[in-house]
Design a protein around this motif. Structure first.
Motif, PDB file in Angstrom:
ATOM      1  N   TRP A 195     -10.429   3.880  -4.179  1.00  0.00           N
ATOM      2  CA  TRP A 195     -10.947   4.357  -2.908  1.00  0.00           C
ATOM      3  C   TRP A 195     -10.951   3.238  -1.871  1.00  0.00           C
ATOM      4  N   LEU A 196     -11.123   2.012  -2.323  1.00  0.00           N
ATOM      5  CA  LEU A 196     -11.159   0.869  -1.411  1.00  0.00           C
ATOM      6  C   LEU A 196      -9.777   0.305  -1.110  1.00  0.00           C
ATOM      7  N   THR A 197      -8.827   0.483  -2.016  1.00  0.00           N
ATOM      8  CA  THR A 197      -7.525  -0.173  -1.858  1.00  0.00           C
ATOM      9  C   THR A 197      -6.371   0.793  -1.654  1.00  0.00           C
ATOM     10  N   GLY A 198      -6.539   2.059  -1.987  1.00  0.00           N
ATOM     11  CA  GLY A 198      -5.424   3.000  -1.916  1.00  0.00           C
ATOM     12  C   GLY A 198      -5.032   3.445  -3.311  1.00  0.00           C
ATOM     13  N   PHE A 199      -4.396   4.624  -3.373  1.00  0.00           N
ATOM     14  CA  PHE A 199      -4.137   5.228  -4.678  1.00  0.00           C
ATOM     15  C   PHE A 199      -2.817   4.741  -5.269  1.00  0.00           C
ATOM     16  N   GLY A 200      -2.831   3.442  -5.652  1.00  0.00           N
ATOM     17  CA  GLY A 200      -1.715   2.865  -6.375  1.00  0.00           C
ATOM     18  C   GLY A 200      -0.408   2.971  -5.624  1.00  0.00           C
ATOM     19  N   SER A 201       0.628   3.439  -6.325  1.00  0.00           N
ATOM     20  CA  SER A 201       1.971   3.512  -5.755  1.00  0.00           C
ATOM     21  C   SER A 201       2.234   4.830  -5.047  1.00  0.00           C
ATOM     22  N   LYS A 202       1.185   5.684  -4.896  1.00  0.00           N
ATOM     23  CA  LYS A 202       1.393   6.963  -4.222  1.00  0.00           C
ATOM     24  C   LYS A 202       1.842   6.730  -2.777  1.00  0.00           C
ATOM     25  N   ARG A 203       2.960   7.326  -2.413  1.00  0.00           N
ATOM     26  CA  ARG A 203       3.488   7.154  -1.062  1.00  0.00           C
ATOM     27  C   ARG A 203       2.623   7.922  -0.070  1.00  0.00           C
ATOM     28  N   PRO A 204       2.222   7.258   1.041  1.00  0.00           N
ATOM     29  CA  PRO A 204       1.396   7.974   2.034  1.00  0.00           C
ATOM     30  C   PRO A 204       2.124   9.194   2.593  1.00  0.00           C
TER      31      PRO A 204
END
Length: 623
Positions: A122-131
């Motif tokens: 939640w603080l850094t982004g969901f791994g390698s999921k492309r926005p």
């Protein structure tokens, strides 16, 4: 086997057991949404059971998403209080940098019904999921709220971005969401048209919807002291591990992956984090050469291509496993033709090479030049046919041994032996990067000029005794590239995200040069610093340059919207090279950046003419 209807009736009779027992028993055999179960929870439960088949009945229970967003996300948002009041109907207390870090610390320490890894993403982004692109999100919002996409796009421009737009689409409808349900849907996303998306959006409050959609778009702006370094320090303290050990491991794996290791094996789990084939990592990066390097130094040619780290490993049966990782750690091996036979022809059973995917183009006049990075991308997408080759400039792993701690001079000798043994072999051509030792600045300048005459970007200067500086911009790696400048006119401005104080700022501009036929655009410039942006915006408003004519351009996030400008603003623009497209008779700037605003001191007719750019581009090609 019973009919679907009978499965549904059987599941209906056992609904009181709870969602996860139903999913575990009936799985995909029955559409549980037909029983009135919310699609978001059904999808989240299915995703959870894939990872945790023995999850308890309460596994999806967690802090309500509204409370999570209000207590933990809102204080970290980079939004001014009056904007929070406008978007959400309340404003979180203003905190200083250290207080924000304390919020993060409390979030990691408290039992929220979330695993530590879920808190981290939640603080850094969901791994390698492309926005998601803004266009895709607009289509989702249009389907959910029955508004035309065009209307939503206009409202997005007015409100300041996709997050504020989502917040403006009304109050929550339906049962409150649990944070873990939202996390599961973000970590393992449903298909594009799945009803879970609409269910999630409708049940979100304005604040929840802002956080949810902003995270999908990769634009959740969380502001707190130290950011990545501070979070890594807190995670290290939480698990009782040495901070430097965790920072070293971060070069090889994401923080969420390291948290998974620490959860499973404790501090001992970090010992398993090591450089090995088929595990992507952050490569070394170069600093600009502002001062003289230490001599003697190694001077490499700097190619304009795509940075690729090639990984090879043979299993016990001799089967080849390979990968071609980019700087962002995406595997492009399926896009690169001839990679398998090339790696198979190399003798080592395991290796990692660092290098550049590069090519040459024969133009309409029969002049060969290095392909630009854009042309290499077009070739990989199948839009252009040019011969590619892999130019290796370092070897990091060889036959089970990590070489990154060895001096560069020693690694280069092993690379020369490795590549030199592969002559006239099948597959993607493999070459050694041009380079040699420079004893002083005079020899460095000669090599630099030689590479520039060949049409390359410039040179790399490396410390002969330095280890490989993984995941860092190090003075052991320096880059030297030319800088030239021209005076051009801004013809359009494209909107960025709202700033913290609510101002709607431009973040990129179209550049044009005057010609006998009128103004001809030669590129787009972004990455403008805050001071220059303020000057440009002030001049645009002062001189009334907005025409009201909408402009759209393609960007890496989809279609960027903007406004055409009256021809007035002259800027001095630095660039690395000029590219000439003979078929289209077009000139474009590579890596432009604004140096100075010239309006008021330079009339339009004194700006650089397009014909001058054309001559420079042709001269650059012929050289």
């Amino acid at each position: 086997m019973p009919e679907v209807a009978s499965w549904t009736e059987l599941a209906r009779g056992q609904q009181s057991q709870g969602l996860l027992p139903l999913l575990r028993r009936f799985g995909p055999e029955v559409a549980l949404s037909e029983l009135g179960l919310p699609p978001a929870e059904v999808w989240a439960g299915q995703a959870l059971l894939k990872k945790e088949p023995d999850a308890s009945e309460e596994a999806l229970d967690s802090l309500p998403f509204e409370v999570f967003c209000k207590a933990l996300m809102a204080p970290l948002l980079g939004l001014a209080p009056h904007l929070q009041q406008k978007f959400f109907g309340f404003a979180a207390p203003e905190l200083n940098r250290e207080q924000r870090l304390q919020v993060v610390e409390k979030m990691l320490a408290k039992n929220l019904g979330l695993a530590m890894n879920e808190k981290v993403v939640w603080l850094t982004g969901f791994g390698s999921k492309r926005p998601w692109t803004e266009e895709r999100l607009l289509q989702l919002l249009a389907l959910t709220y029955f508004h035309p996409v065009k209307e939503l796009r206009a409202k997005m421009l007015e409100s300041g971005g996709i997050g504020p737009l989502a917040a403006s689409l009304g109050p929550a409808q339906g049962e409150p969401l649990a944070t873990r349900v939202v996390s599961c849907c973000l970590h393992d996303p449903p298909p594009r048209m799945h009803p879970a998306w609409g269910d999630l959006l409708r049940r979100c409050s304005p604040l929840e919807r802002f956080v949810f959609v902003s995270r999908l778009a990769g634009k959740l702006d969380l502001v707190w002291s130290g950011r990545a370094e501070g979070l890594a320090r807190l995670v290290a303290a939480h698990y009782g591990v040495d901070g430097e050990t965790l920072q070293s491991a971060l070069a090889l794996e994401d923080l969420s992956q390291l948290v998974n290791r620490l959860e499973k094996d404790g501090p001992e789990g970090l010992k398993a984090v090591m450089l090995r084939p088929l595990s992507p990592f952050r490569p070394a990066l170069a600093q600009s050469m502002d001062e003289n390097p230490k001599f003697p130094a190694w001077v490499d040619c700097k190619y304009d291509g795509i940075r690729i780290l090639l990984h090879k490993e043979l299993d016990s049966l001799g089967n080849l496993r390979l990968a071609a990782y980019t700087r962002r750690r995406n595997d492009w091996s399926e896009m690169v033709e001839g990679l398998e036979p090339m790696l198979r022809s190399l003798a080592p059973y395991s290796l990692i090479l660092d290098g550049e995917l590069h090519g040459r183009v024969l133009d309409m006049e029969g002049v060969a030049r290095p392909a630009s990075v854009y042309e290499v991308h077009e070739c990989l997408r199948g839009e252009l046919r040019i011969p590619l080759k892999y130019v290796a400039f370092d070897v990091l792993y060889l036959n089970g041994q990590d070489l990154t701690g060895q001096p560069f001079q020693q690694r280069r000798q092993q690379l020369e032996f490795l590549v030199g043994s592969r002559l006239h072999k099948p597959g993607l051509p493999l070459e050694l990067a041009q380079g040699s030792v420079a004893k002083d600045k005079t020899e460095l300048n000669k090599l630099y000029e030689q590479f520039r005459r060949q049409g390359h970007e410039g040179c790399m200067v490396k410390d002969l005794q330095a280890p490989y500086p993984m995941a860092a911009r190090s003075p052991a790696w320096l880059k030297r590239k030319p800088t030239e400048s021209v005076d051009l006119v801004l013809t359009a401005a494209y909107w960025g995200e709202s700033s913290r104080d609510g101002q709607r700022m431009f973040d990129s501009y179209s550049l044009a040069a005057r010609s006998k036929e009128g103004w001809r655009e030669v590129g787009t410039v972004g990455g403008v610093d805050a001071r220059t942006t303020a000057q440009l915006v002030a001049e645009i408003w002062r001189a009334g340059l907005l025409t009201g004519v909408e402009r759209l351009r393609d960007s890496n996030r989809g279609r960027a919207a903007g406004v055409e400008l009256k021809r007035h603003l002259v800027v001095t623009v630095a660039y690395e090279d000029l590219l000439w497209d003979g078929a289209a008779a077009e000139v474009s700037l590579r890596s432009p950046r604004i140096l100075q605003l010239r309006s008021g001191e330079m009339p339009l007719e004194e700006s650089t003419p397009w014909e001058d750019l054309q001559k420079r581009a042709l001269r650059s090609r012929l050289s």
